[in-house]
Design a protein around this motif. Structure first.
Motif, PDB file in Angstrom:
ATOM      1  N   ALA A 194      57.636   9.185   4.765  1.00 19.77           N
ATOM      2  CA  ALA A 194      56.843   7.968   4.907  1.00 19.77           C
ATOM      3  C   ALA A 194      55.345   8.257   4.920  1.00 19.77           C
ATOM      4  CB  ALA A 194      57.244   7.225   6.182  1.00 19.77           C
ATOM      5  N   ARG A 195      54.964   9.491   5.222  1.00 13.45           N
ATOM      6  CA  ARG A 195      53.541   9.812   5.328  1.00 13.45           C
ATOM      7  C   ARG A 195      53.003  10.584   4.130  1.00 13.45           C
ATOM      8  NH1 ARG A 195      55.576  11.610  10.221  1.00 13.45           N
ATOM      9  NH2 ARG A 195      54.802  13.703   9.852  1.00 13.45           N
ATOM     10  N   GLU A 196      53.788  10.774   3.089  1.00  8.39           N
ATOM     11  CA  GLU A 196      53.345  11.606   1.972  1.00  8.39           C
ATOM     12  C   GLU A 196      52.120  11.059   1.258  1.00  8.39           C
ATOM     13  OE1 GLU A 196      56.438  12.200  -0.877  1.00  8.39           O
ATOM     14  OE2 GLU A 196      56.470  10.116  -1.499  1.00  8.39           O
ATOM     15  N   LYS A 197      51.910   9.749   1.251  1.00 10.40           N
ATOM     16  CA  LYS A 197      50.740   9.158   0.600  1.00 10.40           C
ATOM     17  C   LYS A 197      49.659   8.746   1.601  1.00 10.40           C
ATOM     18  CE  LYS A 197      53.139   7.394  -3.469  1.00 10.40           C
ATOM     19  NZ  LYS A 197      53.451   6.185  -4.245  1.00 10.40           N
ATOM     20  N   ALA A 198      49.867   9.035   2.866  1.00  9.92           N
ATOM     21  CA  ALA A 198      48.886   8.649   3.887  1.00  9.92           C
ATOM     22  C   ALA A 198      47.602   9.457   3.725  1.00  9.92           C
ATOM     23  CB  ALA A 198      49.463   8.853   5.282  1.00  9.92           C
ATOM     24  N   LYS A 199      46.475   8.751   3.789  1.00 12.46           N
ATOM     25  CA  LYS A 199      45.168   9.412   3.744  1.00 12.46           C
ATOM     26  C   LYS A 199      44.784   9.927   5.121  1.00 12.46           C
ATOM     27  CE  LYS A 199      42.419   6.257   2.325  1.00 12.46           C
ATOM     28  NZ  LYS A 199      41.374   5.418   1.737  1.00 12.46           N
ATOM     29  N   VAL A 200      45.217   9.218   6.143  1.00 14.60           N
ATOM     30  CA  VAL A 200      44.917   9.567   7.533  1.00 14.60           C
ATOM     31  C   VAL A 200      46.173   9.311   8.346  1.00 14.60           C
ATOM     32  CG1 VAL A 200      43.541   8.961   9.567  1.00 14.60           C
ATOM     33  CG2 VAL A 200      42.479   8.909   7.303  1.00 14.60           C
ATOM     34  N   GLN A 201      46.446  10.204   9.282  1.00 15.71           N
ATOM     35  CA  GLN A 201      47.523   9.958  10.236  1.00 15.71           C
ATOM     36  C   GLN A 201      47.053  10.388  11.618  1.00 15.71           C
ATOM     37  OE1 GLN A 201      51.081  12.121   9.327  1.00 15.71           O
ATOM     38  NE2 GLN A 201      50.266  14.045  10.040  1.00 15.71           N
ATOM     39  N   ARG A 202      47.323   9.544  12.598  1.00 15.23           N
ATOM     40  CA  ARG A 202      46.937   9.860  13.974  1.00 15.23           C
ATOM     41  C   ARG A 202      48.046   9.406  14.904  1.00 15.23           C
ATOM     42  NH1 ARG A 202      40.881   8.541  15.213  1.00 15.23           N
ATOM     43  NH2 ARG A 202      41.412   9.883  16.959  1.00 15.23           N
ATOM     44  N   VAL A 203      48.255  10.185  15.942  1.00 13.94           N
ATOM     45  CA  VAL A 203      49.227   9.837  16.977  1.00 13.94           C
ATOM     46  C   VAL A 203      48.468   9.743  18.286  1.00 13.94           C
ATOM     47  CG1 VAL A 203      51.288  10.583  18.234  1.00 13.94           C
ATOM     48  CG2 VAL A 203      51.118  10.989  15.759  1.00 13.94           C
ATOM     49  N   PHE A 204      48.660   8.633  18.980  1.00 13.79           N
ATOM     50  CA  PHE A 204      48.013   8.403  20.270  1.00 13.79           C
ATOM     51  C   PHE A 204      49.093   8.339  21.340  1.00 13.79           C
ATOM     52  CE2 PHE A 204      45.458   6.433  16.985  1.00 13.79           C
ATOM     53  CZ  PHE A 204      44.179   6.873  17.272  1.00 13.79           C
ATOM     54  N   ARG A 205      48.750   8.802  22.547  1.00 15.40           N
ATOM     55  CA  ARG A 205      49.662   8.750  23.680  1.00 15.40           C
ATOM     56  C   ARG A 205      49.031   7.907  24.783  1.00 15.40           C
ATOM     57  NH1 ARG A 205      51.397  14.856  24.899  1.00 15.40           N
ATOM     58  NH2 ARG A 205      53.058  13.839  26.057  1.00 15.40           N
ATOM     59  N   ASN A 206      49.828   7.066  25.391  1.00 15.59           N
ATOM     60  CA  ASN A 206      49.377   6.238  26.490  1.00 15.59           C
ATOM     61  C   ASN A 206      48.995   7.131  27.674  1.00 15.59           C
ATOM     62  OD1 ASN A 206      49.809   4.668  29.058  1.00 15.59           O
ATOM     63  ND2 ASN A 206      50.162   3.015  27.579  1.00 15.59           N
ATOM     64  N   VAL A 207      47.853   6.864  28.284  1.00 16.34           N
ATOM     65  CA  VAL A 207      47.388   7.719  29.382  1.00 16.34           C
ATOM     66  C   VAL A 207      48.280   7.608  30.622  1.00 16.34           C
ATOM     67  CG1 VAL A 207      44.998   7.823  28.617  1.00 16.34           C
ATOM     68  CG2 VAL A 207      45.683   6.020  30.187  1.00 16.34           C
ATOM     69  N   ASP A 208      48.913   6.466  30.825  1.00 12.55           N
ATOM     70  CA  ASP A 208      49.785   6.282  31.985  1.00 12.55           C
ATOM     71  C   ASP A 208      51.216   6.740  31.723  1.00 12.55           C
ATOM     72  OD1 ASP A 208      47.739   5.194  33.586  1.00 12.55           O
ATOM     73  OD2 ASP A 208      48.058   3.216  32.689  1.00 12.55           O
ATOM     74  N   ASP A 209      51.613   6.761  30.456  1.00 15.45           N
ATOM     75  CA  ASP A 209      52.960   7.183  30.083  1.00 15.45           C
ATOM     76  C   ASP A 209      52.872   7.941  28.761  1.00 15.45           C
ATOM     77  OD1 ASP A 209      55.577   7.573  29.329  1.00 15.45           O
ATOM     78  OD2 ASP A 209      56.161   5.461  29.470  1.00 15.45           O
ATOM     79  N   PRO A 210      52.743   9.265  28.792  1.00 14.55           N
ATOM     80  CA  PRO A 210      52.548  10.041  27.570  1.00 14.55           C
ATOM     81  C   PRO A 210      53.746  10.034  26.615  1.00 14.55           C
ATOM     82  CG  PRO A 210      52.735  11.500  29.473  1.00 14.55           C
ATOM     83  CD  PRO A 210      52.703  10.099  29.998  1.00 14.55           C
ATOM     84  N   ASN A 211      54.856   9.434  27.023  1.00  8.69           N
ATOM     85  CA  ASN A 211      56.000   9.276  26.124  1.00  8.69           C
ATOM     86  C   ASN A 211      55.948   7.958  25.361  1.00  8.69           C
ATOM     87  OD1 ASN A 211      57.265  11.762  26.784  1.00  8.69           O
ATOM     88  ND2 ASN A 211      57.877  10.847  28.721  1.00  8.69           N
ATOM     89  N   HIS A 212      54.924   7.196  25.599  1.00  7.61           N
ATOM     90  CA  HIS A 212      54.682   5.928  24.907  1.00  7.61           C
ATOM     91  C   HIS A 212      53.620   6.224  23.848  1.00  7.61           C
ATOM     92  CE1 HIS A 212      54.014   1.333  25.527  1.00  7.61           C
ATOM     93  NE2 HIS A 212      54.284   1.643  24.291  1.00  7.61           N
ATOM     94  N   VAL A 213      54.036   6.263  22.562  1.00 10.12           N
ATOM     95  CA  VAL A 213      53.131   6.701  21.498  1.00 10.12           C
ATOM     96  C   VAL A 213      52.828   5.570  20.520  1.00 10.12           C
ATOM     97  CG1 VAL A 213      53.877   9.107  21.665  1.00 10.12           C
ATOM     98  CG2 VAL A 213      54.951   7.607  19.994  1.00 10.12           C
TER      99      VAL A 213
END
Length: 87
Positions: free
Chosen positions: A28-47
């Motif tokens: 799904a990301r093969e054509k992505a120009k940018v990819q970022r993953v963020f994690r919730n500061v209160d629950d790092p398993n919530h992305v």
């Protein structure tokens, strides 16, 4: 004009989820120009996954691959993939 996919997932265990995410089996990301993953500061398993594509067509194709692959089906608490454009 660029388009984006934004997906929110409660992954349960980030350390287990991240290697699977990095494999990108649905490609799904093969054509992505940018990819970022963020994690919730209160629950790092919530992305939040943020992907940028060159076009709406590319983003919609990626979103379709992701849905059809079933990789998100294992998560009960999720929202997306949402294809969006900047307002």
């Amino acid at each position: 004009m660029s388009a984006f996919i934004i997906t929110r997932i409660q992954v349960g265990d980030y350390e287990t989820w991240r290697p699977m995410f990095d494999q990108d089996r649905p490609q799904a990301r093969e054509k992505a120009k940018v990819q970022r993953v963020f994690r919730n500061v209160d629950d790092p398993n919530h992305v939040f996954v943020f992907l940028e594509f060159a076009s709406v067509d590319d983003a919609e194709e990626a979103g379709q691959r992701l849905v059809e692959s079933g990789v998100l089906d294992r998560f009960d608490d999720k929202h997306g993939p949402n294809v969006v454009q900047e307002a």
